[in-house]
Enzyme design. Structure first.
Site, short mmCIF file in Angstrom:
data_model
loop_
_atom_site.label_atom_id
_atom_site.label_comp_id
_atom_site.label_asym_id
_atom_site.label_seq_id
_atom_site.Cartn_x
_atom_site.Cartn_y
_atom_site.Cartn_z
N GLY A 1 0.79 -1.22 0.00
CA GLY A 1 0.00 0.00 0.00
C GLY A 1 0.83 1.28 0.00
O GLY A 1 1.98 1.31 -0.42
N CYS A 2 0.21 2.33 0.53
CA CYS A 2 0.79 3.67 0.42
C CYS A 2 2.03 3.88 1.29
O CYS A 2 2.79 4.81 1.07
CB CYS A 2 -0.26 4.72 0.77
N ASN A 3 2.22 3.05 2.30
CA ASN A 3 3.41 3.22 3.14
C ASN A 3 4.65 2.61 2.53
O ASN A 3 5.75 2.75 3.05
CB ASN A 3 3.16 2.61 4.52
#
Length: 344
Positions: free
Chosen positions: A166-168
């Site tokens: 994901g975004c991390n």
């Protein structure tokens, strides 16, 4: 095949001093792009949903407030017409999505990697490690293997594939590259994040309205960096030094942001509380991260904040009292490309 040899003395001999450094950066986006102001018309037309007038107007408002000017997408009208099962909300379409992603993700990653390698200016044979990350599709052999073939990397390159982070993931990959570089003397780590968000594209749902956010927010793109220690004078130019890297999780928040791989693709749920949860906790975590370095003035540091959405950028800026230019890079990426997940 992986080989592990243990020798404590040799391990100490090879451990190097000094922080890892970013030696080169490359980025890539698909040539095809969509204008955010006209995208609602395209989206509801291509998904045969123009009769959902109220939904369409809500989506138009979301797009207008997003501060996104355009997004680059592998998705084209031709591709969607050939694969109408991608345009419904919950029709089984995972096979179709996978067939496209297993090819497009490594290809887009290659573009960014080649730019980074060119900027680095060293022979590709000097790459010792490859770390590849994507939330777009899952396959074995993985996208790391496919990219290694596309680039012509040595068969002895140490590869690691990271899926569904994901975004991390962009920051997490830098943390991982730092550890690899600082524990492998002379190592040069090629990190590639490549995202093709075809997995989250689908028609609107009357029951799952937060899904409209995903259709407005995400774009396709890839980013690559080369990380190493002890740059060779005259041969390598360090751009940034990775002094410290850490990760933390806000407790009891796992229900607020969820993506699940299903027969219909990758489902998306994001609660309205996400920007508030971030801003309520960001300063406490910054204090813990920067206190060892004697830094407490948030305007004195260089910022690259993941462009997760305009509400997050606005609220973090307000909470920390940041000057407008501090988040300009993040705002520019959001405006010109959207949220590229791990690649930004």
């Amino acid at each position: 095949m992986s080989t592990i040899l243990t020798n404590t003395w040799t391990r100490r001999e090879k451990r190097i001093e000094g922080h890892a450094k970013i030696l080169a950066i490359g980025t890539a986006i698909p040539a095809n792009w969509v204008d955010q102001t006209t995208y609602p018309d395209f989206y509801f037309r291509i998904t045969n949903s123009e009769h959902l007038l109220e939904h369409k107007e809500k989506f138009r408002r979301i797009c207008n407030k997003s501060k996104i000017r355009k997004r680059h997408l592998v998705i084209t009208e031709e591709l969607l017409k050939k694969n109408p099962n991608l345009c419904t909300y919950n029709e089984a379409s995972l096979n179709t999505r996978q067939d496209i992603l297993v090819s497009e993700v490594p290809k887009l990653g290659k573009e960014a990697a080649m730019k980074a390698i060119k900027e680095w200016g060293r022979p590709i044979s000097e790459i010792t490690h490859l770390v590849f990350c994507t939330s777009s599709g899952v396959d074995m052999p993985g996208a790391d293997f496919q990219l290694a073939k596309l680039l012509g990397l040595s068969s002895s390159v140490n590869r690691l594939m990271m899926y569904q982070q994901g975004c991390n993931a962009g920051a997490a990959m830098l943390r991982l590259a730092k550890d690899l570089a600082e524990n492998n003397k002379g190592g040069r780590v090629l990190v590639v994040c490549s995202e093709v968000m075809l997995n989250v594209f689908r028609g609107p749902s009357l029951e799952q309205e937060d899904y409209l956010l995903a259709q407005c927010l995400f774009g396709d793109g890839s980013a690559a960096v080369i990380v190493g220690t002890e740059p060779r004078p005259g041969l390598e130019t360090p751009l940034f030094e990775l002094v410290s890297a850490a990760q933390t999780t806000i407790p009891d928040t796992d229900s607020h942001l969820k993506l699940h791989l299903r027969e219909m693709g990758l489902t998306f749920h994001c609660s309205k509380a996400v920007p508030s949860l971030i801003t309520q906790n960001v300063e406490d975590y910054l204090v813990k991260a920067f206190e060892p370095f004697g830094i407490s003035d948030w305007n004195s540091i260089f910022w690259i904040l993941h462009p997760g959405g305009i509400a997050i950028l606005d609220r973090v800026e307000e909470k920390l009292g940041l000057e407008p230019e501090k988040l300009r890079a993040s705002r520019d990426v959001l405006s010109e490309s959207g949220n590229l997940t791990s690649a930004c």
